[in-house]
Design a protein around this motif. Structure first.
Motif, mmCIF file in Angstrom:
data_model
loop_
_atom_site.group_PDB
_atom_site.id
_atom_site.type_symbol
_atom_site.label_atom_id
_atom_site.label_comp_id
_atom_site.label_asym_id
_atom_site.label_seq_id
_atom_site.Cartn_x
_atom_site.Cartn_y
_atom_site.Cartn_z
ATOM 1 N N VAL A 1 -3.475 3.891 -3.865
ATOM 2 C CA VAL A 1 -2.924 2.825 -4.704
ATOM 3 C C VAL A 1 -2.551 1.613 -3.851
ATOM 4 O O VAL A 1 -1.931 1.750 -2.792
ATOM 5 C CB VAL A 1 -1.704 3.329 -5.508
ATOM 6 C CG1 VAL A 1 -0.576 3.785 -4.588
ATOM 7 C CG2 VAL A 1 -1.211 2.255 -6.479
ATOM 8 N N ILE A 2 -2.976 0.442 -4.298
ATOM 9 C CA ILE A 2 -2.657 -0.821 -3.627
ATOM 10 C C ILE A 2 -2.292 -1.849 -4.683
ATOM 11 O O ILE A 2 -3.008 -2.013 -5.680
ATOM 12 C CB ILE A 2 -3.854 -1.346 -2.792
ATOM 13 C CG1 ILE A 2 -4.199 -0.379 -1.652
ATOM 14 C CG2 ILE A 2 -3.555 -2.727 -2.226
ATOM 15 C CD1 ILE A 2 -5.398 -0.816 -0.815
ATOM 16 N N ALA A 3 -1.181 -2.535 -4.478
ATOM 17 C CA ALA A 3 -0.776 -3.614 -5.373
ATOM 18 C C ALA A 3 -1.021 -4.953 -4.691
ATOM 19 O O ALA A 3 -0.761 -5.109 -3.500
ATOM 20 C CB ALA A 3 0.697 -3.482 -5.740
ATOM 21 N N GLN A 4 -1.520 -5.894 -5.458
ATOM 22 C CA GLN A 4 -1.711 -7.259 -4.957
ATOM 23 C C GLN A 4 -0.654 -8.131 -5.613
ATOM 24 O O GLN A 4 -0.562 -8.203 -6.835
ATOM 25 C CB GLN A 4 -3.107 -7.772 -5.309
ATOM 26 C CG GLN A 4 -3.421 -9.156 -4.762
ATOM 27 C CD GLN A 4 -4.781 -9.636 -5.195
ATOM 28 O OE1 GLN A 4 -5.063 -9.730 -6.393
ATOM 29 N NE2 GLN A 4 -5.643 -9.927 -4.237
ATOM 30 N N ALA A 5 0.164 -8.770 -4.770
ATOM 31 C CA ALA A 5 1.264 -9.576 -5.288
ATOM 32 C C ALA A 5 1.438 -10.804 -4.415
ATOM 33 O O ALA A 5 0.794 -10.944 -3.369
ATOM 34 C CB ALA A 5 2.565 -8.751 -5.298
ATOM 35 N N GLU B 1 0.808 -1.216 0.000
ATOM 36 C CA GLU B 1 0.000 0.000 0.000
ATOM 37 C C GLU B 1 0.842 1.267 0.000
ATOM 38 O O GLU B 1 1.847 1.359 0.699
ATOM 39 C CB GLU B 1 -0.915 -0.005 1.231
ATOM 40 C CG GLU B 1 -1.765 -1.271 1.338
ATOM 41 C CD GLU B 1 -2.642 -1.263 2.564
ATOM 42 O OE1 GLU B 1 -3.001 -0.164 3.040
ATOM 43 O OE2 GLU B 1 -2.986 -2.360 3.055
ATOM 44 N N GLY B 2 0.420 2.232 -0.799
ATOM 45 C CA GLY B 2 1.098 3.515 -0.835
ATOM 46 C C GLY B 2 2.104 3.612 -1.967
ATOM 47 O O GLY B 2 2.619 2.618 -2.467
ATOM 48 N N ARG B 3 2.385 4.849 -2.372
ATOM 49 C CA ARG B 3 3.258 5.093 -3.527
ATOM 50 C C ARG B 3 4.636 4.464 -3.369
ATOM 51 O O ARG B 3 5.125 3.784 -4.269
ATOM 52 C CB ARG B 3 3.391 6.605 -3.754
ATOM 53 C CG ARG B 3 4.418 6.984 -4.803
ATOM 54 C CD ARG B 3 4.506 8.481 -4.994
ATOM 55 N NE ARG B 3 3.397 8.969 -5.787
ATOM 56 C CZ ARG B 3 3.396 8.966 -7.131
ATOM 57 N NH1 ARG B 3 4.416 8.465 -7.797
ATOM 58 N NH2 ARG B 3 2.367 9.444 -7.786
ATOM 59 N N ASN B 4 5.298 4.693 -2.220
ATOM 60 C CA ASN B 4 6.664 4.184 -2.055
ATOM 61 C C ASN B 4 6.718 2.663 -2.093
ATOM 62 O O ASN B 4 7.554 2.067 -2.779
ATOM 63 C CB ASN B 4 7.264 4.678 -0.737
ATOM 64 C CG ASN B 4 7.685 6.124 -0.808
ATOM 65 O OD1 ASN B 4 7.872 6.680 -1.888
ATOM 66 N ND2 ASN B 4 7.826 6.759 0.341
ATOM 67 N N ARG C 1 -12.436 5.055 -4.180
ATOM 68 C CA ARG C 1 -11.567 5.095 -3.004
ATOM 69 C C ARG C 1 -12.131 4.261 -1.850
ATOM 70 O O ARG C 1 -11.383 3.707 -1.057
ATOM 71 C CB ARG C 1 -11.351 6.539 -2.553
ATOM 72 C CG ARG C 1 -10.433 6.690 -1.346
ATOM 73 C CD ARG C 1 -10.114 8.133 -1.082
ATOM 74 N NE ARG C 1 -9.140 8.658 -2.031
ATOM 75 C CZ ARG C 1 -7.825 8.647 -1.838
ATOM 76 N NH1 ARG C 1 -7.314 8.108 -0.738
ATOM 77 N NH2 ARG C 1 -7.015 9.168 -2.729
ATOM 78 N N ARG C 2 -13.443 4.143 -1.776
ATOM 79 C CA ARG C 2 -14.050 3.356 -0.707
ATOM 80 C C ARG C 2 -13.664 1.885 -0.801
ATOM 81 O O ARG C 2 -13.553 1.207 0.220
ATOM 82 C CB ARG C 2 -15.569 3.524 -0.724
ATOM 83 C CG ARG C 2 -16.052 4.891 -0.243
ATOM 84 C CD ARG C 2 -17.534 5.060 -0.440
ATOM 85 N NE ARG C 2 -17.887 5.045 -1.867
ATOM 86 C CZ ARG C 2 -19.132 5.220 -2.335
ATOM 87 N NH1 ARG C 2 -20.126 5.428 -1.478
ATOM 88 N NH2 ARG C 2 -19.374 5.206 -3.628
ATOM 89 N N LYS C 3 -13.471 1.405 -2.009
ATOM 90 C CA LYS C 3 -13.027 0.013 -2.176
ATOM 91 C C LYS C 3 -11.622 -0.161 -1.611
ATOM 92 O O LYS C 3 -11.321 -1.145 -0.930
ATOM 93 C CB LYS C 3 -13.036 -0.391 -3.656
ATOM 94 C CG LYS C 3 -12.515 -1.805 -3.918
ATOM 95 C CD LYS C 3 -12.580 -2.161 -5.382
ATOM 96 C CE LYS C 3 -11.960 -3.521 -5.665
ATOM 97 N NZ LYS C 3 -12.632 -4.641 -4.976
ATOM 98 N N LEU C 4 -10.747 0.810 -1.868
ATOM 99 C CA LEU C 4 -9.394 0.747 -1.332
ATOM 100 C C LEU C 4 -9.410 0.853 0.190
ATOM 101 O O LEU C 4 -8.641 0.179 0.878
ATOM 102 C CB LEU C 4 -8.522 1.856 -1.929
ATOM 103 C CG LEU C 4 -8.274 1.791 -3.431
ATOM 104 C CD1 LEU C 4 -7.319 2.909 -3.853
ATOM 105 C CD2 LEU C 4 -7.703 0.455 -3.843
ATOM 106 N N ASP C 5 -10.301 1.699 0.711
ATOM 107 C CA ASP C 5 -10.421 1.817 2.161
ATOM 108 C C ASP C 5 -10.796 0.471 2.782
ATOM 109 O O ASP C 5 -10.283 0.091 3.841
ATOM 110 C CB ASP C 5 -11.491 2.861 2.529
ATOM 111 C CG ASP C 5 -11.080 4.284 2.193
ATOM 112 O OD1 ASP C 5 -9.863 4.523 2.020
ATOM 113 O OD2 ASP C 5 -11.972 5.152 2.100
ATOM 114 N N ALA C 6 -11.686 -0.253 2.112
ATOM 115 C CA ALA C 6 -12.121 -1.559 2.623
ATOM 116 C C ALA C 6 -11.015 -2.595 2.512
ATOM 117 O O ALA C 6 -10.882 -3.474 3.370
ATOM 118 C CB ALA C 6 -13.366 -2.020 1.866
#
Length: 260
Positions: free
Chosen positions: A83-87, A21-24, A68-73
């Motif tokens: 931004v969230i990456a799934q790996a 999660e997050g840019r960095n 954004r609510r989906k990311l919050d969940a």
């Protein structure tokens, strides 16, 4: 056949997917060449995430624009920045792998051990300090310790993608293995035999940081070659685990740089 025999096996921690999660954290994940299955981007920041989206697309990830609510969940940290990456979950390495990193660099081993850290923010900050200090790896125990969670990954600011983390069954036994390999082990404790500026971190070195509440466990303390303390000049008589790790790591950096 007994009904209990039909229970599904829980997937191993390393078989599960993880969220970054997050840019960095996401940027460093992609720069490290790790496989990203999906990149979730909030529609309101899509334009500001164009560089990350381009990297993810080039890496073959599916980009999902969402509310954004989906990311919050989805978020485990609560601070995803849109931004969230799934790996694939972050894989642990072996202690032998960490020592091999030192050999490959032509350097004396320089390791950081965490004795029972339970706060993922602290673990992430410790990993970040270890990576920036040029350590060859971090070692954590499996029990009574936080692992490489999404929160720890975010707190590391991407450093988790550039330094190996070994998770061991028995930290005391691992210290014995390191000592057999010629590594000197320094435990950090307020009641140390000497302060850190009197310690010699130039050779093969492992620094052990205790837990947030109780410090070094008794058996780990007894296994250390030396117990060192950080001089305290103010009225507060301790630093938190991640701050103490940074102080010790960079004293070792100073000494090792002068030696070089």
């Amino acid at each position: 056949m007994r009904k209990n025999d039909r229970r599904k096996r829980e997937p191993d921690e390393q078989e599960q997917t993880a969220l970054y999660e997050g840019r960095n954290a996401v940027t460093e994940l992609l720069r490290a060449g790790k496989t990203v299955d999906k990149l979730f981007v909030s529609a309101d920041v899509r334009g500001r995430m164009a560089d990350i989206c381009a990297m993810a697309k080039q890496a073959g990830a599916v980009i999902v624009e969402c509310d954004r609510r989906k990311l919050d969940a989805m978020s485990e940290t609560g601070v995803h920045q849109g931004v969230i990456a799934q790996a694939a979950a972050h894989e642990y390495v072996s202690v032998a792998d960490l020592l091999e990193v030192a050999r490959a660099r032509g350097e004396q081993p320089f390791l950081l051990l965490c004795d029972g850290l339970t706060d993922p923010h602290n673990l992430g900050a410790v990993i970040r300090s270890a990576e920036t200090a040029g350590a060859h790896g971090v070692i954590i125990p499996k029990r009574r310790s936080v692992g490489l969670t999404a929160t720890a990954a975010k707190a590391s600011a991407g450093a988790i993608e550039h330094i190996g983390v070994a998770r061991v069954t028995n930290l005391a036994a691992t210290i014995d293995e390191l000592k057999d390999a010629g590594v000197w082990v320094f435990g950090a404790d307020a009641g140390g035999d000497k302060n850190l500026y009197e310690a010699d971190f130039v050779g093969a070195t492992a620094i052990v940081i205790g837990s947030e509440g109780s410090g070094l466990s008794r058996i780990v303390r007894e296994k250390c070659d030396f117990i060192v303390s950080i001089p305290m000049k103010g009225r507060v008589n301790s630093l938190n685990a991640s701050a103490a790790a940074a102080v010790l790591l960079y004293e070792a950096v100073r000494q090792r740089s002068q030696e070089g």
